[in-house]
Write an enzyme that holds these catalytic residues in place. Structure first.
Site, PDB file in Angstrom:
ATOM      1  CG  ASP A   1      -2.044  -1.137   0.758  1.00  0.00           C
ATOM      2  OD1 ASP A   1      -2.260  -1.602  -0.124  1.00  0.00           O
ATOM      3  OD2 ASP A   1      -2.780  -1.276   1.806  1.00  0.00           O
TER       4      ASP A   1
ATOM      5  NE  ARG B   1       7.462   5.435  -4.284  1.00  0.00           N
ATOM      6  CZ  ARG B   1       8.753   4.663  -5.418  1.00  0.00           C
ATOM      7  NH1 ARG B   1       8.659   5.370  -6.302  1.00  0.00           N
ATOM      8  NH2 ARG B   1       8.639   3.544  -5.752  1.00  0.00           N
TER       9      ARG B   1
ATOM     10  NE  ARG C   1       7.450  22.334  25.227  1.00  0.00           N
ATOM     11  CZ  ARG C   1       8.185  22.886  24.679  1.00  0.00           C
ATOM     12  NH1 ARG C   1       8.728  21.946  23.400  1.00  0.00           N
ATOM     13  NH2 ARG C   1       9.221  23.161  26.135  1.00  0.00           N
TER      14      ARG C   1
ATOM     15  CE1 TYR D   1      -2.105   8.318  13.920  1.00  0.00           C
ATOM     16  CE2 TYR D   1      -1.491   9.400  12.186  1.00  0.00           C
ATOM     17  CZ  TYR D   1      -2.047   8.711  13.858  1.00  0.00           C
ATOM     18  OH  TYR D   1      -1.070   9.616  14.245  1.00  0.00           O
TER      19      TYR D   1
ATOM     20  CG  PHE E   1      -8.122  -0.462  11.977  1.00  0.00           C
ATOM     21  CD1 PHE E   1      -9.435  -1.169  11.741  1.00  0.00           C
ATOM     22  CD2 PHE E   1      -7.358  -0.879  12.515  1.00  0.00           C
ATOM     23  CE1 PHE E   1      -9.814  -1.911  12.457  1.00  0.00           C
ATOM     24  CE2 PHE E   1      -7.269  -2.728  12.888  1.00  0.00           C
ATOM     25  CZ  PHE E   1      -8.784  -2.811  12.716  1.00  0.00           C
ATOM     26  CB  SER E   2      -3.728   2.871  13.882  1.00  0.00           C
ATOM     27  OG  SER E   2      -3.100   1.649  12.915  1.00  0.00           O
TER      28      SER E   2
END
Length: 301
Positions: A76, A81, A162, A194, A196-197
């Site tokens: 993926d 890309r 931070r 991302y 999903f994570s």
């Protein structure tokens, strides 16, 4: 008859990918098509095998707008890309999976020769995936950066120690402000990445929607949101933010965000086109990717 320019996207980091690129380029030439490479790919592949230096590069004799299709050898990440390389053209992207099972790759490496034949025969369907248009404004309201994303645009803290302070706006109206590690704005395609994570919802590709997922937010109302595709999402870094943020799009393109910066994400007018040889149900892709247990199912054959 116009020359059929087929972009082959592959990197030189793996021997099997180099061998696959050699094979695909030879098959395209045998069929009378004109294989081309990205200049960086060509340079890296030629270091491994000098024969790649004989392949034309995009930007020399062939423009992006002249491409008929891109064949991608990889997972993926390589497909993302390739989508960047063909942006601005009508060329669809066909992924041949060389690594782990991905959501964007269409077929496995064992079917490579058959895939090239079907490309030559134009025997494939094109699936359009919603992309995001991303714009950054400074504190004075001037546009300082523009890009796009197929998976997601993420506003994140730049320093590990931070948080950033943000206010989230949906469809021109403020929703909530909070301190957080960041905010992910995802397409349905990116909902299995991302998003999903980060605990966001899995969204079927046929659904047109944008997901907004706070990352480690210090707030009561900081739940994943799913908004309509026509609703722009804005994330402002509040001036009280101690430090800076950074915008990442598809994990590939980035831009620093000082306090006062405003990131506006909306549906792009230009989708990403994926070539499909074997259209299968997205449910089956989920089951295969995550090895989900389906024993005992008694549905229709």
């Amino acid at each position: 008859m116009n020359e059929r320019n087929i972009l082959v996207v592959a990197h030189a980091r793996r021997d099997d990918t180099v061998a696959a690129a050699r094979r695909v380029i030879a098959a395209l030439r045998d069929a009378g098509a004109h294989p081309v490479l990205d200049p960086q790919d060509r340079a890296e592949l030629a270091e491994v095998d000098a024969s790649f230096s004989d392949v034309d590069a995009v930007g020399d004799a062939v423009g992006v707008e002249d491409l008929e299709l891109a064949i991608v050898l990889g997972g993926d990440g390589t497909i993302l890309r390739a989508a960047e390389l063909v942006r601005g053209s009508r060329a669809p992207v066909l992924g041949i999976n060389m690594g782990h099972v991905g959501f964007l790759a269409e077929i496995e490496r064992d079917d490579m020769d058959a895939a090239v034949k079907r490309v030559i025969d134009r025997d494939y369907e094109v699936e359009e995936r919603m992309a995001l248009s991303v714009r950054v404004k400074d504190a004075a309201g001037h546009v300082v950066y523009e890009t796009w994303a197929l998976n997601e645009a993420t506003v994140e803290k730049a320093s590990r120690e931070r948080m950033i302070e943000v206010v989230v706006e949906i469809d021109g109206r403020p929703l909530s402000s909070y301190g957080c590690d960041g905010v992910v704005v995802s397409t349905p395609t990116g909902s299995t990445a991302y998003n999903f994570s980060a605990g966001g919802p899995v969204i079927w590709p046929s659904v047109e929607a944008i997901a907004v997922i706070p990352l480690s937010a210090h707030a009561l109302f900081a739940r994943p949101l799913v908004v309509g595709p026509e609703a722009p999402v804005a994330i402002e870094l509040l001036e009280r933010t101690d430090g800076t943020g950074i915008l990442w799009c598809d994990g590939r393109r980035s831009h620093d965000l000082p306090p006062g910066a405003r990131v506006i994400v909306r549906r792009s007018s230009q989708p990403v086109r994926l070539a499909r040889l074997h259209p299968i149900a997205f449910t089956d892709r989920l089951v295969r990717k995550f090895q989900l247990p389906v024993e005992g199912w008694r549905g229709a054959p």
